[in-house]
Design a protein around this motif. Sequence first.
Motif, short mmCIF file in Angstrom:
data_model
loop_
_atom_site.label_atom_id
_atom_site.label_comp_id
_atom_site.label_asym_id
_atom_site.label_seq_id
_atom_site.Cartn_x
_atom_site.Cartn_y
_atom_site.Cartn_z
N GLU A 195 -20.69 -22.99 14.44
CA GLU A 195 -19.34 -23.18 13.95
C GLU A 195 -19.26 -23.26 12.45
OE1 GLU A 195 -17.20 -26.53 15.09
OE2 GLU A 195 -15.66 -25.22 15.94
N GLU A 196 -20.21 -23.96 11.88
CA GLU A 196 -20.21 -24.15 10.44
C GLU A 196 -20.29 -22.80 9.75
OE1 GLU A 196 -19.47 -27.19 9.98
OE2 GLU A 196 -19.18 -26.67 7.86
N HIS A 199 -12.19 -10.74 14.56
CA HIS A 199 -12.71 -11.88 13.82
C HIS A 199 -12.95 -13.07 14.74
CE1 HIS A 199 -13.37 -11.94 9.45
NE2 HIS A 199 -13.06 -10.69 9.65
N THR A 200 -13.61 -12.74 15.78
CA THR A 200 -13.83 -13.65 16.88
C THR A 200 -15.26 -13.48 17.40
OG1 THR A 200 -11.62 -14.03 17.76
CG2 THR A 200 -13.32 -13.45 19.32
N ILE A 207 -17.72 -32.41 17.95
CA ILE A 207 -18.40 -31.89 19.14
C ILE A 207 -19.69 -32.64 19.44
CG2 ILE A 207 -19.76 -30.07 18.03
CD1 ILE A 207 -19.14 -28.31 20.44
N THR A 208 -20.26 -33.30 18.46
CA THR A 208 -21.51 -34.00 18.75
C THR A 208 -21.28 -35.42 19.28
OG1 THR A 208 -21.71 -34.65 16.45
CG2 THR A 208 -22.88 -32.68 17.13
N PRO A 238 -24.31 -28.56 22.25
CA PRO A 238 -23.25 -28.88 21.29
C PRO A 238 -23.75 -28.90 19.85
CG PRO A 238 -23.06 -30.31 23.17
CD PRO A 238 -24.31 -29.50 23.38
N GLU A 239 -24.96 -29.34 19.69
CA GLU A 239 -25.53 -29.38 18.34
C GLU A 239 -25.73 -27.95 17.81
OE1 GLU A 239 -25.95 -32.22 16.74
OE2 GLU A 239 -26.88 -31.35 14.95
N GLN A 242 -13.49 -17.15 14.47
CA GLN A 242 -13.20 -18.14 15.50
C GLN A 242 -14.18 -17.99 16.65
OE1 GLN A 242 -10.61 -20.62 15.94
NE2 GLN A 242 -10.69 -20.34 13.72
N LEU A 243 -14.39 -19.07 17.36
CA LEU A 243 -15.34 -19.07 18.46
C LEU A 243 -14.65 -19.12 19.82
CD1 LEU A 243 -17.64 -19.19 16.62
CD2 LEU A 243 -18.12 -21.53 17.31
N PHE A 244 -15.05 -18.21 20.68
CA PHE A 244 -14.72 -18.32 22.10
C PHE A 244 -15.90 -18.99 22.76
CE2 PHE A 244 -11.49 -14.83 22.27
CZ PHE A 244 -10.56 -15.52 23.03
N LEU A 245 -15.73 -20.19 23.24
CA LEU A 245 -16.86 -20.87 23.86
C LEU A 245 -16.79 -20.77 25.38
CD1 LEU A 245 -19.35 -22.72 23.31
CD2 LEU A 245 -17.87 -24.57 24.06
N TYR A 280 -17.14 -20.64 10.53
CA TYR A 280 -15.99 -21.14 9.78
C TYR A 280 -15.97 -20.58 8.37
CZ TYR A 280 -12.91 -24.44 7.44
OH TYR A 280 -11.91 -25.00 6.70
N ARG A 303 -9.07 -29.25 8.30
CA ARG A 303 -9.68 -28.30 9.19
C ARG A 303 -8.91 -28.19 10.51
NH1 ARG A 303 -15.97 -27.45 8.52
NH2 ARG A 303 -16.26 -26.24 10.40
N LEU A 331 -11.33 -20.22 26.83
CA LEU A 331 -11.14 -21.28 25.86
C LEU A 331 -11.56 -20.87 24.44
CD1 LEU A 331 -10.38 -23.20 27.96
CD2 LEU A 331 -12.50 -24.45 27.66
N PHE A 332 -10.68 -21.11 23.52
CA PHE A 332 -11.05 -21.03 22.11
C PHE A 332 -11.38 -22.44 21.68
CE2 PHE A 332 -8.77 -16.97 21.06
CZ PHE A 332 -9.79 -16.41 20.31
N LEU A 333 -12.62 -22.70 21.35
CA LEU A 333 -12.97 -24.06 20.96
C LEU A 333 -13.07 -24.20 19.45
CD1 LEU A 333 -13.90 -26.85 22.09
CD2 LEU A 333 -16.18 -26.12 21.47
N VAL A 376 -23.97 -25.43 18.77
CA VAL A 376 -22.62 -24.94 18.55
C VAL A 376 -22.08 -25.40 17.20
CG1 VAL A 376 -20.22 -25.04 19.36
CG2 VAL A 376 -22.06 -24.70 21.00
N ARG A 377 -22.42 -26.62 16.82
CA ARG A 377 -21.96 -27.08 15.51
C ARG A 377 -22.53 -26.23 14.40
NH1 ARG A 377 -22.58 -32.58 13.01
NH2 ARG A 377 -22.43 -31.13 11.26
#
Lengths: 339, 339
Positions: free
Chosen positions: B85-86, B63-64, A72-73, B78-79, B94-97, B89, A106, A95-97, B81-82
């Motif tokens: 996400e980490e 779980h979302t 993503i980066t 995005p950074e 899970q992520l809905f973006l 995870y 992964r 969207l599920f990202l 989001v990372r």
Amino acid sequence: MSSNVTLKHIAEALGVSAMTVSRALNDRDNVDEKTKQRVREKAQSMGYTPNRVAKSLVSRKTHTLGVVIPEITHAFFPEVVRGIEEVAYKSDYQLFLTNANELFSREKEAIETLRSQRVDGLLISSSLTREDYSFYESIIEGGAKVVFFDRCIENIGASCVSVNDRESSKKITEHLIKEHGYTKIAHLSGPQKVSIGKERLFGYKDALNAHNLTINEKWILQAGFKEETGYEAMITLLERGGDNHPEAVVAVNDPTAIGAIKAIKEYGLTIPEDIAIVGFTDDIRSSLLDVPLTTVHQPAYQMGEEAAKKLISFIEEDDGTVEKIEIPTSLKIRSSCGC
Amino acid sequence: MSSNVTLKHIAEALGVSAMTVSRALNDRDNVDEKTKQRVREKAQSMGYTPNRVAKSLVSRKTHTLGVVIPEITHAFFPEVVRGIEEVAYKSDYQLFLTNANELFSREKEAIETLRSQRVDGLLISSSLTREDYSFYESIIEGGAKVVFFDRCIENIGASCVSVNDRESSKKITEHLIKEHGYTKIAHLSGPQKVSIGKERLFGYKDALNAHNLTINEKWILQAGFKEETGYEAMITLLERGGDNHPEAVVAVNDPTAIGAIKAIKEYGLTIPEDIAIVGFTDDIRSSLLDVPLTTVHQPAYQMGEEAAKKLISFIEEDDGTVEKIEIPTSLKIRSSCGC
DNA sequence: TTGTATGCGTTATCAC
DNA sequence: GTGATAACGCATACAA
């Protein structure tokens, strides 16, 4: 979390059946206008939010798309995601990202989970190796609707939206040969198991062959797709060569090129005088570098749009025609190549 | 899409009950080891994927996590989001973006949909105006678990992870005053209805006040958060002022600064000699500009981590303690300020 | 126009 | 150790 008020609650509060409430809220025509009004108001005041989970269980549709990107980066991907989002939004899909972080394991996990969430379709830019064809084969066979983008898996019965990597790579390499007369050209290559890694290497070789230059395998290095890996590969190349370094470098993508540039500078060499370099992507940073990077422009947003459109038509019209959609690229000639 | 094989199918194939299959697949201890084995193998061979939709309907957990960001192409997000996400995870979320595109209406819609999807919690960086407090109030009251990040809505009973915008903005403005002696300093400001827009303006004013400089309202322009809006605001400022332009500009964020830089150059002025400029964010591009941009570094990844941790503990330990988590910033002194 | 029964795929609960 | 039943919230099919 979320409102726990259900159709039933509204029904009880109003002294009607849950079914009537359902119909009213879905604006069916076989409901009395007055009842509709009453129901809507009550729903509003009670803070009702329809439960899509239940709805999905019945309809077997989630109106949800799974998106799998490798990194993503890497600015290219958010731009693709924006294109996907725009189209998805218009067709009312969420969207599920998921970000695979360039990791094999992964990505697989993410896809399993996404399928388990019963997304209506999948948009994938794969980090997987070619060996894992079978994984994709099995999910596609199992009925999964998938469209690949950027990094494709071919001959597997899925559509794919990408640029012509081989041709574009050939073109930019030829630019170095024809416009600048370079003959000693190295390639920082991507993983050979990922489509773009392989295709871009092919393109590089095509160009050398077309101009009767010999291919020196020592000048083809595995450099991953990231800035750090590009940096490391370039260091290796420089250390190995000593004074006999290449005149020019073709990097598999812009982040890799940016890493390599850092290495070149650290070695006290200048770009493009000592070593010219070109990339692939047209990262937002590329035009801003000290020595702006010559690269292949990939229309990321458009790629996202096309991929989403294809997937949604696959889902809604059940149009599973396998297509290979190619987005045209353009060369961005800047000064890192010597121009 | 997705495997349509259910517990029932496996049960029938094996001549046991669906319940036994469920227990076996969930590795409960009150199932015969041999049965477990048989069930697992059959599930595998039939290509079974558990249906989370059904599971969620029962457990009332998906779980979302829903993530709402204002602009995915602004590299800061995005950074973040990372980071999110980490953490997600690791805890198996899970992520809905969703990308609000800086649009009021779109953010609201996105949140409605996310709630309707029954996400377990929401991570929001708001594009909404302060007037829409009531919207958030109602969803939080309705039981939604939300954590804001970067752009917060305060006094509303939700936690928030951000930097100290006011103080950071004051610091970087003071740098211009103390280190360079600028007295004519303009501010390209963000929308005043968004927290960071307001706070950073406060910080700018704090700095001027602290050094007895008069605040010239004509030098405070609405510049949005984007490159284009920054460009336009800077043009306005330059046209309005003629020769009497400010000596320095404090931009609300880096994209805005980058737009402004473009305008300054088009006017034939040089940075920092004619006009110095500073930003806020530390965009990946900022260090690469012709004249590298002095800015406030925001640890985006860490912000994402913290926000996700807070939300997940809210969900899992039902720990709804409202916290204001502040991530420390640092000044990135480069040359656009005259250093 | 409105209501009742039924089922989507899974799990909790109680029975055997 | 295993099975039958009901329930999650909603919508389809049929009845009234």
